[in-house]
Design a protein around this motif. Structure first.
Motif, short mmCIF file in Angstrom:
data_model
loop_
_atom_site.label_atom_id
_atom_site.label_comp_id
_atom_site.label_asym_id
_atom_site.label_seq_id
_atom_site.Cartn_x
_atom_site.Cartn_y
_atom_site.Cartn_z
N THR A 712 0.86 -1.16 0.03
CA THR A 712 -0.05 0.03 0.09
C THR A 712 0.85 1.29 -0.01
N GLY A 713 0.62 1.93 -1.19
CA GLY A 713 1.77 3.11 -1.29
C GLY A 713 3.47 2.39 -1.41
N SER A 714 4.35 2.68 -0.62
CA SER A 714 5.53 2.09 -0.56
C SER A 714 5.88 1.20 0.32
N ARG A 715 4.70 1.11 1.04
CA ARG A 715 4.90 -0.02 2.37
C ARG A 715 4.27 -1.25 2.06
N PRO A 716 4.69 -2.36 2.83
CA PRO A 716 4.11 -3.64 2.60
C PRO A 716 2.87 -3.60 3.23
N LEU A 717 1.78 -4.21 2.28
CA LEU A 717 0.42 -4.43 2.72
C LEU A 717 0.35 -5.45 3.74
N TYR A 718 0.71 -5.45 5.08
CA TYR A 718 0.85 -6.48 5.86
C TYR A 718 -0.41 -7.45 6.13
N HIS A 719 -0.38 -8.60 6.00
CA HIS A 719 -1.65 -9.38 6.35
C HIS A 719 -0.89 -10.91 6.36
N TYR A 720 -1.63 -11.74 7.10
CA TYR A 720 -1.26 -13.21 7.17
C TYR A 720 -1.02 -13.82 5.73
N GLY A 721 -0.13 -14.22 5.69
CA GLY A 721 0.03 -14.65 4.16
C GLY A 721 -0.81 -15.99 3.49
N THR A 722 -0.91 -16.78 4.55
CA THR A 722 -1.59 -18.18 4.20
C THR A 722 -2.75 -18.32 4.19
N PHE A 723 -3.65 -18.58 3.55
CA PHE A 723 -5.25 -18.83 3.84
C PHE A 723 -5.75 -19.91 2.95
N ARG A 724 -6.94 -20.62 2.84
CA ARG A 724 -7.46 -21.01 1.98
C ARG A 724 -8.96 -20.87 1.65
N HIS A 725 -9.64 -19.67 2.30
CA HIS A 725 -10.80 -19.35 1.81
C HIS A 725 -10.71 -17.89 1.56
N ASN A 726 -11.63 -17.23 1.10
CA ASN A 726 -11.72 -15.74 0.96
C ASN A 726 -11.43 -14.98 2.38
N VAL A 727 -10.70 -13.79 2.30
CA VAL A 727 -10.33 -13.22 3.46
C VAL A 727 -10.72 -11.73 3.20
N ILE A 728 -10.86 -11.16 4.16
CA ILE A 728 -11.11 -9.70 4.22
C ILE A 728 -9.83 -8.80 4.92
N LEU A 729 -9.62 -7.96 4.06
CA LEU A 729 -8.25 -6.92 4.70
C LEU A 729 -8.75 -5.64 4.74
N ASN A 730 -8.51 -4.76 5.77
CA ASN A 730 -8.87 -3.37 6.27
C ASN A 730 -7.85 -2.49 5.22
N VAL A 731 -8.21 -1.80 4.41
CA VAL A 731 -6.98 -0.97 3.40
C VAL A 731 -7.04 0.26 3.48
N ALA A 732 -8.19 1.03 4.29
CA ALA A 732 -8.45 2.30 4.39
C ALA A 732 -9.41 2.73 5.40
N ASP A 733 -9.15 3.93 6.20
CA ASP A 733 -10.11 4.23 6.99
C ASP A 733 -9.69 5.86 7.30
N HIS A 734 -10.72 6.74 7.42
CA HIS A 734 -10.56 7.85 7.54
C HIS A 734 -9.54 8.85 6.60
N SER A 735 -9.79 8.41 5.24
CA SER A 735 -8.93 8.49 4.31
C SER A 735 -9.74 9.41 3.21
#
Length: 882
Positions: A712-735
């Motif tokens: 995200t931008g120039s920074r890693p988009l941190y999230h747990y890297g292994t999964f087997r179902h669809n996941v949700i990731l929060n990418v923005a708030d108050h933006s």
């Protein structure tokens, strides 16, 4: 006093050496590798560092301050039974050595326990050799050392919980001899029970081995069919009693396995060889272990050159009955087949394919080799020149085979082959030596050198967690846990956006929602997979929460690491903790603690672990692998919202830039391919939020870390890297009004945009519904981990008592003192019917079959003691009377 010590040493030096030689050798290696407390490294690696060390910290807490944690804990994912976990991970009596080691010093305790198990394995094997007169004098520690530092032990010292089997197996075998010789079965039943109580998984393998060992032993000592029938009766009867003594733990554990490991039993078994059987010859040589052997390697069989040579020569020793040698050969053939034939391999592993660490039962094969090797040299250590020649040809064949096929074995090198050749040749020469005492001194020295060399060659291939890598996040978690305990001593869950392992909650008394265990109940990862959090057969990670899931699961607090720019202490003194995930929506929560390295946020919308929900929650059909719809329907059903309210709205990206990748208009479900396979490729997704609401991104397994790097931008988009179902990731708030860019860099030649959708959450609507649930939460008072009580206000008769406590038959619910039936909500949680008004709800947990198991153990104990001592008293009485 001095004379007594000298006399004791002279009498017991074989057993003393059997204990202290493996301890001294392994300690010297640990010091050489600078393992803590002798340096900056630790013994922590793979599961020992990511799983077991946290369990050890939990063990300390249970013993020293919270015994109820033995039965149930909320530190485990979102809550779960612990008796089965103790049975698999924590029942070793050696764990008591960990009690003095708190916090970051527990790594020193791990070393102490490891050394103790090496030493005790040598001692008990030495005791078996001595008691059964297999060896005497200096030859006792030679074979004891080969046993305690066998290749299986070196390869599995990181699986510390399994190493107890090396300690107890010789005691069980010695007890079996005493049973058949003297009809005294107390020791046999007792040690078998101890093995099953310590680790039922290894105990299961021991039981199979005992059957095979008894068949050979009965053949070797056959006198008459009448005696054979009596021996069979004794063996079967006392074995059953041994199992019965352990019923107090085994029965509840068996019940827990039905909801965890038992659900993964293989349904299809292929009658095939898993690899070319000749390949296992490579594991008889020095240094036959490295990291690649952990997930899918060959069986660990190294026992040293003397044992291997003597084991082979046993079958050509005419001093033993041909029937004994024939049955021993058949048993050995069964072992060899088991080590490469899939149906037998599965049988030894309880019909479940091992996840990493294959052929875990090979320790019994090594014991068998050591035992027969010691038996072969019982009368004389000297071997004839003809047999030496035969052994030399055999060893040369093994080394030659590995040398010719060396590219097939990643652990084999010219150095290990040369060392194996030198040790084998030296052993053969010593066996021709005429001077007995000199010969035995040389064999002790040679065995010590060879076993240490194998340990060094093998373990030098493994990397370890440094003390600093363990201590820094451990200290931060400890500080946050202590701060929370002072801030709020109640019962709640605590999310993390930084972590050391998925078992941080176990180590630090935090209900983090994450967990890693081979005995995890199947319903828990199933649930996590539906709400958009990473899951696997043996782990869950609450790293991808939303405002909805946080509140409904009672995630009252969150631990967040500070960025390097936020840390006021100089970087030389403190280093920023590594984030686990990004949660921009934590801005919606209240900052309650600002520490040196971390911050603690409070979620004002969190319910407790029980709440008043509309009866629709009991009837709602929840979707599969659709986390957005699942969370929407959960909240709507709980609040009785009809027609269904939409909280998430799909949004388009403002711009998508394809760099060295095929362009596509429809992102979701698209397979993007590199144009130039030799050049880097990436896709940049851009959007500008029109509100200050949270924005979430969903994606499937096609975008896990093995396939893509995300930023995200120039920074890693941190999230747990292994999964087997669809996941949700929060990418923005108050933006609002600020452009957000998400970059996906290819790791392979193609990238599958699996369920790749951007959503905006209606914060106002969600907040209104969550406040409604919070007003009618269960005001729970945690008495201990297995007893909860508190009041709840129910607004009408269309409500039920809903919890986020995993469903189990062990939980009993009482409303105003009256027991009520429970039912399963969302295929995961406990629910109960309740009427309008204010009620006191009490929940109590008792492991199913605990009392039945205790009764069976008590009965078996009475029978064992009766059969052991009453006949002796009867004989004494008859003699006195006569």
């Amino acid at each position: 006093m001095k004379n007594r010590i000298v006399l004791y040493i002279n009498k017991h030096y074989p057993l003393l050496l059997s204990f202290w030689l493996p301890v001294g050798l392994m300690l010297s290696y640990f010091i050489y590798r600078k393992m803590f407390p002798f340096g900056s490294n630790t013994l922590l690696t793979v599961d020992l560092g990511q799983q077991y060390v946290d369990f050890f910290a939990y063990f300390r807490k249970t013993i020293l301050s919270d015994p109820s944690s033995f039965f149930f804990t909320f530190n485990k994912a979102i809550g779960g039974e612990m008796l089965g976990e103790f049975a698999y991970y924590l029942m070793s009596p050696f764990n008591l050595l960990l009690l003095p080691f708190a916090g970051k010093s527990i790594t020193a305790g791990v070393m102490l326990v490891t050394l103790a198990k090496y030493g005790c394995a040598g001692y008990t094997m030495g005791r078996l050799l001595t008691k059964q007169r297999l060896q005497h004098g200096l030859m006792v520690p030679v074979f004891a050392l080969a046993y305690s530092m066998m290749g299986w032990a070196i390869a599995n010292q990181l699986n510390l919980l399994w190493m107890d089997v090396l300690v107890f197996l010789p005691l069980i075998i010695n007890g079996l001899f005493e049973l058949l010789k003297n009809r005294h079965g107390l020791a046999y039943s007792f040690w078998l029970a101890v093995m099953l109580l310590t680790n039922y998984y290894m105990g299961y393998m021991v039981v199979i081995f005992l059957v095979l060992f008894f068949i050979w032993l009965a053949t070797d000592s056959f006198v008459s069919f009448k005696k054979l029938a009596k021996d069979c009766g004794l063996f079967i009867g006392r074995s059953i009693l041994g199992g019965g003594l352990a019923a107090i733990l085994l029965l509840p554990t068996l019940f827990s396995l039905q909801s965890s490991k038992g659900q993964y039993t293989a349904n299809v078994i292929h009658a095939k060889f898993e690899y070319q059987p000749l390949k296992m010859l490579s594991k008889l040589l020095l240094g036959a272990f490295n990291f690649k052997q952990m997930p899918s390697g060959l069986p660990n069989l190294f026992v040293g050159s003397l044992v291997l040579i003597s084991f082979v020569l046993f079958f050509f020793n005419s001093k033993f009955k041909w029937t004994s040698r024939l049955v021993a050969f058949l048993v050995s053939a069964f072992f060899v087949t088991s080590l490469c034939f899939e149906p037998l391999d599965l049988f030894w592993h309880g019909l479940q394919f091992p996840v990493w660490y294959p052929y875990r039962f090979s320790f019994v094969v090594s014991f068998w080799m050591v035992y027969l090797g010691a038996l072969n040299l019982r009368e004389s250590v000297r071997v004839s020149a003809l047999k030496i020649l035969f052994a030399a040809i055999l060893y040369a064949g093994i080394i030659g085979y590995v040398a010719v096929n060396i590219k097939q074995f990643t652990f084999a090198t010219k150095t290990t082959l040369l060392a194996s050749t030198l040790f084998a040749a030296t052993t053969l020469l010593i066996l021709l030596f005429p001077q007995k005492q000199t010969q035995r001194v040389l064999l002790v020295c040679l065995a010590a050198a060879e076993m240490l060399t194998n340990a060094a060659f093998s373990l030098n291939n493994i990397s370890y967690v440094s003390q600093k890598e363990f201590a820094e996040p451990n200290s931060a978690l400890k500080n946050d846990s202590q701060a929370l305990a002072k801030l709020d001593p109640g019962l709640y869950r605590t999310g993390q956006t930084y972590s050391r392992t998925k078992n941080d909650g176990m180590a630090h008394s935090l209900n983090t929602g994450s967990y890693f265990s081979s005995a995890l109940e199947k319903s828990i990862p199933d649930f996590y997979g539906q709400i958009g959090d990473p899951d696997g057969d043996n782990y869950v990670a609450y790293s991808n929460g939303t405002l909805i899931s946080d509140a409904l699961l009672g995630m009252k607090y969150f631990l967040r690491p500070k960025d390097a720019s936020e840390i006021s202490i100089p970087a030389k003194q403190k280093k920023a903790l590594s984030p686990l995930t990004l949660r921009p929506d934590l801005q919606d929560y209240r900052l309650v603690k600002d520490g040196d390295l971390t911050q603690i946020y409070q979620n004002p919308l969190a319910t407790t672990m029980g709440y008043s929900a509309n009866i629709a929650l009991q009837q709602v059909k929840l979707p599969f692998n659709e986390p957005i719809n699942y969370q929407t329907k959960w909240l709507n059903a709980a609040t009785g919202t009809w027609p269904t309210t939409r909280y998430f709205t799909a949004k388009n990206f403002n711009e998508v830039v394809f760099q060295n990748a095929d362009k596509t208009v429809n992102l979701t479900g698209s397979l993007l391919k590199k144009k130039n396979k030799k050049a880097p490729a990436q896709v940049v997704f851009k959007f500008t939020p029109q509100t200050n609401d949270p924005y979430y991104l969903t994606f499937g397994p096609g975008l896990e870390e093995t396939n893509v790097e995300t930023y995200t931008g120039s920074r890693p988009l941190y999230h747990y890297g292994t999964f087997r179902h669809n996941v949700i990731l929060n990418v923005a708030d108050h933006s609002k009004g600020n452009e957000v860019t998400i970059t996906a860099r290819f790791k392979k030649n193609s990238l599958f945009l699996d369920n790749f959708v951007l959503y905006q959450l209606d914060r106002q609507s969600v907040t209104e519904k969550l406040r409604q649930l919070k007003r009618h939460s269960w005001h729970v008072k945690k008495v201990n981990n297995r007893h909860l009580t508190g009041k709840i206000s129910i607004k009408d008769n269309q409500q039920i008592f809903a919890t986020t406590i995993p469903y189990s038959q062990g939980w009993q619910v009482k409303i105003d003192g009256n027991r009520v039936p429970t039912f399963k909500l969302q295929n995961t949680f406990i629910g109960a019917k309740i009427s309008k008004g204010t009620h006191t709800v009490t929940m109590t947990y008792t492991p199913p079959y605990l009392y039945l198991g205790a009764a069976l153990s008590a009965i078996c104990l009475i029978l064992v003691l009766s059969w052991e001592f009453i006949p002796a008293k009867v004989k004494k009485y008859r003699k006195t009377k006569n």
